[in-house]
Design a protein around this motif. Structure first.
Motif, mmCIF file in Angstrom:
data_model
loop_
_atom_site.group_PDB
_atom_site.id
_atom_site.type_symbol
_atom_site.label_atom_id
_atom_site.label_comp_id
_atom_site.label_asym_id
_atom_site.label_seq_id
_atom_site.Cartn_x
_atom_site.Cartn_y
_atom_site.Cartn_z
ATOM 1 N N PHE A 1 0.817 -1.202 0.000
ATOM 2 C CA PHE A 1 0.000 0.000 0.000
ATOM 3 C C PHE A 1 0.858 1.261 0.000
ATOM 4 O O PHE A 1 0.366 2.350 -0.292
ATOM 5 N N TYR A 2 2.127 1.132 0.299
ATOM 6 C CA TYR A 2 3.060 2.253 0.160
ATOM 7 C C TYR A 2 2.952 2.869 -1.230
ATOM 8 O O TYR A 2 2.928 4.093 -1.393
ATOM 9 N N PHE A 3 2.853 2.025 -2.239
ATOM 10 C CA PHE A 3 2.781 2.514 -3.621
ATOM 11 C C PHE A 3 1.424 3.126 -3.923
ATOM 12 O O PHE A 3 1.330 4.137 -4.620
ATOM 13 N N SER A 4 0.362 2.548 -3.391
ATOM 14 C CA SER A 4 -0.970 3.089 -3.616
ATOM 15 C C SER A 4 -1.095 4.488 -3.015
ATOM 16 O O SER A 4 -1.745 5.367 -3.584
ATOM 17 N N VAL A 5 -0.468 4.705 -1.866
ATOM 18 C CA VAL A 5 -0.536 6.017 -1.219
ATOM 19 C C VAL A 5 0.200 7.060 -2.059
ATOM 20 O O VAL A 5 -0.279 8.186 -2.247
ATOM 21 N N TRP A 6 1.367 6.690 -2.564
ATOM 22 C CA TRP A 6 2.113 7.667 -3.360
ATOM 23 C C TRP A 6 1.399 7.982 -4.677
ATOM 24 O O TRP A 6 1.474 9.099 -5.173
ATOM 25 N N GLN A 7 0.698 7.001 -5.229
ATOM 26 C CA GLN A 7 -0.015 7.224 -6.489
ATOM 27 C C GLN A 7 -1.409 7.815 -6.265
ATOM 28 O O GLN A 7 -2.030 8.299 -7.204
ATOM 29 N N LEU A 8 -1.904 7.743 -5.008
ATOM 30 C CA LEU A 8 -3.279 8.155 -4.695
ATOM 31 C C LEU A 8 -4.267 7.476 -5.643
ATOM 32 O O LEU A 8 -5.180 8.093 -6.187
ATOM 33 N N ALA B 1 -8.045 -11.302 0.052
ATOM 34 C CA ALA B 1 -7.583 -10.217 -0.820
ATOM 35 C C ALA B 1 -8.721 -9.256 -1.154
ATOM 36 O O ALA B 1 -8.539 -8.028 -1.138
ATOM 37 N N LEU B 2 -9.908 -9.793 -1.437
ATOM 38 C CA LEU B 2 -11.050 -8.939 -1.765
ATOM 39 C C LEU B 2 -11.486 -8.120 -0.558
ATOM 40 O O LEU B 2 -11.884 -6.948 -0.696
ATOM 41 N N PHE B 3 -11.418 -8.695 0.624
ATOM 42 C CA PHE B 3 -11.741 -7.935 1.831
ATOM 43 C C PHE B 3 -10.751 -6.792 2.047
ATOM 44 O O PHE B 3 -11.127 -5.697 2.485
ATOM 45 N N TYR B 4 -9.463 -7.045 1.788
ATOM 46 C CA TYR B 4 -8.479 -5.975 1.897
ATOM 47 C C TYR B 4 -8.878 -4.787 1.017
ATOM 48 O O TYR B 4 -8.877 -3.631 1.449
ATOM 49 N N VAL B 5 -9.196 -5.093 -0.228
ATOM 50 C CA VAL B 5 -9.551 -4.031 -1.174
ATOM 51 C C VAL B 5 -10.847 -3.347 -0.753
ATOM 52 O O VAL B 5 -10.941 -2.116 -0.709
ATOM 53 N N GLY B 6 -11.874 -4.141 -0.420
ATOM 54 C CA GLY B 6 -13.151 -3.566 -0.052
ATOM 55 C C GLY B 6 -13.082 -2.707 1.199
ATOM 56 O O GLY B 6 -13.712 -1.646 1.273
ATOM 57 N N SER B 7 -12.290 -3.136 2.191
ATOM 58 C CA SER B 7 -12.231 -2.377 3.443
ATOM 59 C C SER B 7 -11.531 -1.042 3.261
ATOM 60 O O SER B 7 -11.925 -0.042 3.873
ATOM 61 N N VAL B 8 -10.499 -0.980 2.422
ATOM 62 C CA VAL B 8 -9.809 0.296 2.238
ATOM 63 C C VAL B 8 -10.595 1.205 1.302
ATOM 64 O O VAL B 8 -10.503 2.434 1.389
ATOM 65 N N PHE B 9 -11.401 0.641 0.416
ATOM 66 C CA PHE B 9 -12.214 1.469 -0.473
ATOM 67 C C PHE B 9 -13.293 2.233 0.292
ATOM 68 O O PHE B 9 -13.837 3.209 -0.222
ATOM 69 N N THR B 10 -13.638 1.792 1.503
ATOM 70 C CA THR B 10 -14.614 2.545 2.292
ATOM 71 C C THR B 10 -14.096 3.934 2.640
ATOM 72 O O THR B 10 -14.865 4.839 2.951
ATOM 73 N N PRO C 1 -5.729 -2.997 7.952
ATOM 74 C CA PRO C 1 -4.677 -3.930 7.525
ATOM 75 C C PRO C 1 -3.695 -3.321 6.540
ATOM 76 O O PRO C 1 -2.503 -3.634 6.585
ATOM 77 N N VAL C 2 -4.178 -2.438 5.641
ATOM 78 C CA VAL C 2 -3.268 -1.888 4.631
ATOM 79 C C VAL C 2 -2.233 -0.963 5.241
ATOM 80 O O VAL C 2 -1.207 -0.676 4.602
ATOM 81 N N PHE C 3 -2.462 -0.467 6.432
ATOM 82 C CA PHE C 3 -1.476 0.357 7.119
ATOM 83 C C PHE C 3 -0.779 -0.415 8.236
ATOM 84 O O PHE C 3 0.038 0.149 8.971
ATOM 85 N N GLY C 4 -1.127 -1.676 8.422
ATOM 86 C CA GLY C 4 -0.482 -2.495 9.438
ATOM 87 C C GLY C 4 -1.147 -2.439 10.795
ATOM 88 O O GLY C 4 -0.580 -2.950 11.758
ATOM 89 N N ASN C 5 -2.339 -1.826 10.906
ATOM 90 C CA ASN C 5 -2.985 -1.672 12.218
ATOM 91 C C ASN C 5 -1.993 -1.100 13.230
ATOM 92 O O ASN C 5 -1.664 -1.711 14.243
ATOM 93 N N ARG C 6 -1.537 0.114 12.948
ATOM 94 C CA ARG C 6 -0.515 0.748 13.784
ATOM 95 C C ARG C 6 -1.078 1.993 14.459
ATOM 96 O O ARG C 6 -2.170 2.448 14.146
#
Length: 1019
Positions: free
Chosen positions: A331-338, A639-648, A779-784
């Motif tokens: 997700f590091y790359f997704s953040v930089w690309q927005l 994998a689909l849950f990862y995508v769906g949860s961050v798309f919220t 999860p995409v940020f590591g739950n930090r």
């Protein structure tokens, strides 16, 4: 004690109980001699502490008594050294008297006893005045070791020794009960600075010493009951003929102390290659010492199942670490690309179980050699931290997850009889990973996104992984040998246990949902707390202090099937009842619909539920007719849950994202819909499930679980902030503020940036500041949690802002001043992303000062920015003329007219720009009113994030006065630094002429800007 001749040589024989008694006397003498001498010679010095002295404090702590002054410290250490020999002998004797061919618990206790003894020597000889951290670490290790030592000692006490068992229970109960008030008074002393609290703490601390030694002394009763004696002086070759005839290698020579039906024969001697243990019903038991080193080899062989168990547990931790590192690495790359960057395809690495469709691949992966190779490839996920390239790390982590997914597919598709072991190892490994995050500022220290500089223990983790893999591959027995310790006997699987095609798909959906639910909600113990957080005054749990409560819930969830199996209940039938599903669903609804303690209570019960059904889901997928299909579908669901949860939250940056906007309720509902398939609904034809554990298996699992749970509580106590936040410049009433957008806590190299942010904040001595893009509880940020390091190490009050269920990118407010109250706002966002805002009232040197931290929408949504700016302007205008400081991200040119945000905020909010002549700004702004601005600085970002740090320094009017002149000429009396007192100056090291600090320096102006106070100002 006696001397007896043997073959011309005298033999010294003593009762083994005398060793324990000697240890007891020496230990008590060491502590109480130090106490008496210390009180006689240095009474006022040893009762004094950082809060108060005599007469408020009048009884010394253990640490002050034994570690600070001559001669009591030296006498204490001499006596403790004298007790070391009897103490090691005590551990050995307890192992001998409790050892059994039917349980590995005594062997486990033997290892714990050694570790406990070494850690005791550590905190005794490394005192708090020598090295406070190591003293505390070793002390905590000692207390943690006391959990299995005491509980295991009670369980391993021979049944016939009822009095010893009762004494151990009473002493252990008193020991653990004493910890509760001790912790309470320690907090009163350390946090609340209450005089006299440390004296009360000391009483309970000394009671632990007394009870600890008293517990060990109970062993003397067991040794007397067994007539155990120690004989020194004779060798094996000089045994008399009658002695030699007694030597027997039969199993009866070591009758189990847990079996009352087995009694010693007339005379038996157990021989361990030179160590002779003789048991006689009519005479004393003799321990003949000749070559004790060889005996360690035998003890090691008996400890092998325990070692195997812990190696498998550690490999489970490694698997969870590598698995949870994939999402933040990509997700590091997704953040930089927005937006969708293409790197999301690395999620397909989770679908590697599809290769198990090939029988050859399945056979290889199921073999010991194949599993070892998969472990080695998984290890590369840890090695990825070496690379400084985020892309290379992503490639390596994706490869490691491919191997990992195949490995867990093989492990979790084992026969039904192996479910108990797999579920236990999986649950404990996940629990351990969450505990490590709790202890390491919400980062798993094995992640590739951390290194030595950012809180990683990568090299240590790699060494332990290599050791665990070697253990796995070199076990003398079959790979399943350690698992057999968990199953009482071969389990006759029920008729037609194989899932049907329909059930296989449903089970796969449930498995994928369970993995995602665990990862997204309970992988970090404070995530559920962040869901319920509403600000100040505090009405619920605090993330950095109450995370252990979540661990308690997880522990109970793991414990339910383990305990149930021991009571003879069919626990999986109980845990698959629809009522249990209803309990989990109701808990989720409470978490989603409520806040503060009630909302967290729902999350607490949800975490218990999720951990309890791990055996259920694994039992459903065990023996799957198609391993490849079941686990490929399960990982696809993850994998689909990862995508769906961050798309919220990220709906503004992806095509079709509006469908997912703020639909966390949909994600939760889908998770439970998929989980529902493993429960026994009416008219469903699901095969029955079985979950069996042996007594030794349950004992090992419960001891490990208890140790981890108490360790979590001790970590919380150790991490508990011990000092009240204090402003950097209380005398001149200076308030230094800042705003920084920190890009989700990932720096330009894809590493965790908590400590790099901390260093700049510390050097700049910020009293109040806001961080933006900080909601990492996904999860995409590591739950930090980006607040942990600064709260703990720098001392701040913190408001983490709207939680992950509010669908924002996050905002955090840090303050050295008490937060009187705070309100969280979701600003109007009809088109784009939700904008968070925190409005807080601070007690700044006795005066209320308003602060708002805000993250407005992007340039692509002008309507959002206009409406959001108006909402914030209303907040500021409604508090006029109270002092107010705005710290925000607004995306506007300076002086831009409405509908751009600048004029709306400045004019509509009745605020002043920090410096209206600074035309080189775009997203970050500082506004103020009701205080005197004395300095303004812009600090370059280095490689920490993509945005600079802006700093505004203000001075409050004298208490009871207000700003005397707020006209533009009065506010823009520029000054050289030397014209102001030194407390107004910014650090010299950050001037670019001096090279800056770690890539940070003053830029744009290449210096902070300074301002004079207007004439007549009263400060």
């Amino acid at each position: 004690m006696s001397l007896r001749p043997s073959g011309g040589r005298s033999r010294l024989t003593i009762d083994a109980a005398h060793v324990v008694v000697l240890h007891t006397y020496l230990a008590y003498a060491a502590f109480f001699s130090a106490l008496l001498i210390g009180c006689a010679l240095h009474y006022r010095k040893i009762v004094k502490n950082g809060v108060a002295g005599y007469p408020d404090e009048w009884f010394p702590s253990v640490s002050a008594t034994i570690g600070d002054w001559y001669p009591e410290r030296n006498i204490f250490q001499i006596l403790i050294a004298m007790s070391a020999g009897p103490r090691f002998a005590l551990v050995f004797l307890q192992h001998y008297i409790q050892s059994s061919a039917y349980s590995s618990l005594p062997s486990f206790l033997f290892c714990i006893g050694l570790l406990r003894t070494f850690s005791c020597g550590g905190w005794v000889y490394i005192t708090s005045s020598d090295d406070h951290d190591w003293h505390d670490i070793l002390m905590i290790t000692y207390i943690v070791c006391n959990i299995p030592w005491m509980l295991g000692g009670i369980a391993a006490t021979p049944i016939r020794n009822t009095e010893s068992r009762k004494k151990r229970k009473r002493i252990a109960a008193a020991f653990w009960l004493a910890i509760v008030p001790m912790v309470y008074f320690y907090i009163q002393h350390k946090v609340h600075k209450v005089p006299g609290a440390y004296t009360r703490y000391s009483f309970f601390e000394w009671s632990l010493i007394v009870l600890d030694i008293l517990y060990d002394s109970v062993l003397a009763s067991d040794l007397r009951a067994a007539n155990l004696q120690i004989q020194i002086g004779s060798s094996i070759e000089r045994l008399t003929t009658s002695d030699a005839q007694n030597i027997s290698s039969t199993a009866e020579a070591k009758a189990s102390p847990f079996d009352m039906n087995k009694q010693p024969e007339s005379s038996n001697i157990t021989k361990f290659n030179g160590l002779v243990l003789t048991t006689t019903s009519a005479t004393a038991t003799v321990v003949e010492l000749k070559n004790i080193g060889v005996a360690w080899q035998d003890a090691g062989q008996r400890l092998q199942p325990t070692l195997n168990f812990f190696c498998d547990l550690y490999l489970s931790l490694v698997h969870w670490s590598v698995f949870t590192s994939l999402a933040p690495t990509l997700f590091y790359f997704s953040v930089w690309q927005l937006g969708i960057a293409g790197h999301e395809l690395s999620l397909l690495s989770l679908l590697s179980p599809i290769f198990l469709r090939n029988p050859v691949v399945l056979d290889i992966a199921s073999s010991r050699t194949g599993r070892m190779l998969l472990h080695i490839i998984t290890l590369t996920g840890q090695l990825a931290y070496i690379s400084s390239s985020p892309l290379i790390r992503l490639f390596i982590v994706a490869l490691a997850n491919s191997a990992l997914s195949i490995g867990v597919a093989v492990d979790w598709s084992t026969p039904l009889s192996d479910v108990g072991y797999q579920a236990t190892i999986t649950s404990l490994g996940f629990f351990l990973s969450s505990l490590l995050k709790h202890a390491n500022h919400t980062n798993i220290p094995l992640w590739p996104i951390v290194n030595d500089a950012s809180g990683g223990y990568n090299l240590t983790g790699i060494v332990l992984t290599v050791f665990a893999i070697n253990n796995f591959y070199t076990r003398t027995s079959s790979v399943e040998s350690v698992r057999s310790a968990f199953t009482t006997q071969p389990i006759h699987e029920p008729t037609n246990p194989t899932p049907t095609h329909k059930h296989s798909v449903l089970n796969a959906l449930a498995l994928g949902s369970l993995i995602f639910s665990l990862h997204s909600l309970v992988a970090e113990s404070s995530t559920l707390i962040a869901w319920s957080w509403t600000g100040y005054p505090i009405k619920g749990p605090v993330p950095h202090l109450h995370g252990s409560l979540t661990h308690v819930a997880q522990a109970i969830g793991i414990l339910i099937p383990i305990v149930s199996s021991g009571l003879g209940y069919d626990c999986l039938e109980l845990l698959t009842h629809p009522a249990w599903f209803a309990y989990g669903a109701l808990s989720t609804c409470v978490l989603y619909c409520f806040s503060d303690w009630l909302g967290y209570f729902g999350g607490w019960n949800l975490s218990l539920f999720l951990m309890s059904i791990i055996p259920v889901v694994l039992a459903r997928v065990a023996g799957s007719p198609s391993v490849a299909k079941t686990f490929t579908i399960a990982m696809l669901v993850v994998a689909l849950f990862y995508v769906g949860s961050v798309f919220t939250v990220a709906y503004a940056f992806v095509p079709g994202g509006q469908i997912f906007r703020e639909r966390t309720n949909w994600v939760l509902a889908t998770q439970f819909l998929f989980l529902a398939s493993v429960f026994r609904w009416p008219r469903t034809n699901l095969p029955p499930l079985t979950f069996k554990l042996s007594s030794s298996g349950r004992s090992r699992a419960k001891s490990t679980l208890a140790t981890l749970t108490v360790l979590s509580l001790l970590v919380t106590i150790y991490r508990w902030p011990t000092k009240i936040p204090q402003p950097y410049r209380p005398g001149p009433r200076i308030l230094r503020t800042g705003i920084w957008t920190v890009h989700f806590g990932i720096d330009d190299e894809g590493r965790d940036s908590q400590r790099r942010i901390r260093d700049v904040v510390r050097d700049m001595q910020l009293d109040v500041f806001g961080l933006l893009e900080t909601d990492l509880h996904r999860p995409v940020f590591g739950n930090r949690d980006l607040t942990r390091v600064m709260v703990e190490e720098l001392g701040y009050y913190v408001d983490i802002g709207p939680g992950p269920n509010k669908h924002t990118w996050g905002a955090v407010l840090f303050s050295k001043f008490p937060i009187i109250k705070s309100t969280h706002h979701l600003l109007p966002s009809p088109d784009g992303e939700l904008a968070p805002a925190i409005h807080a009232v601070l007690d700044v040197f006795g005066a209320p000062v308003n602060v708002v931290v805000v993250h407005n929408g992007q340039e692509e949504t002008p309507l959002d920015r206009e409406l959001q700016s108006k909402a914030v302007a209303d907040i500021m205008a409604n508090t006029y003329p109270e002092p107010f400081i705005f710290l925000g991200y607004v995306v506007t040119d300076p002086h831009a007219a409405s509908p751009a945000p600048y004029q709306i905020l400045v004019n509509g909010g009745r605020m002043h720009d920090i410096d209206q002549a600074d035309l080189d700004r775009w997203c970050e702004y500082i506004l103020y009113r009701g205080v005197y601005r004395t300095a303004y600085a812009r600090v370059s970002r280095s490689t920490v994030t993509d945005t600079e740090l802006q700093i505004g320094q203000f001075q409050l009017p004298k208490y009871g006065h207000v700003v005397t002149n707020e006209t533009e000429p009065a506010r823009y009396l520029r000054a050289w630094r030397e014209e102001l007192p030194s407390e107004h100056w910014f650090p010299d090291e950050y001037y670019i002429q001096r090279g800056g600090v770690k890539g940070h320096h003053y830029h744009v102006f290449n210096t902070p800007l300074y301002y004079k106070l207007p004439e007549g100002a009263v400060v």
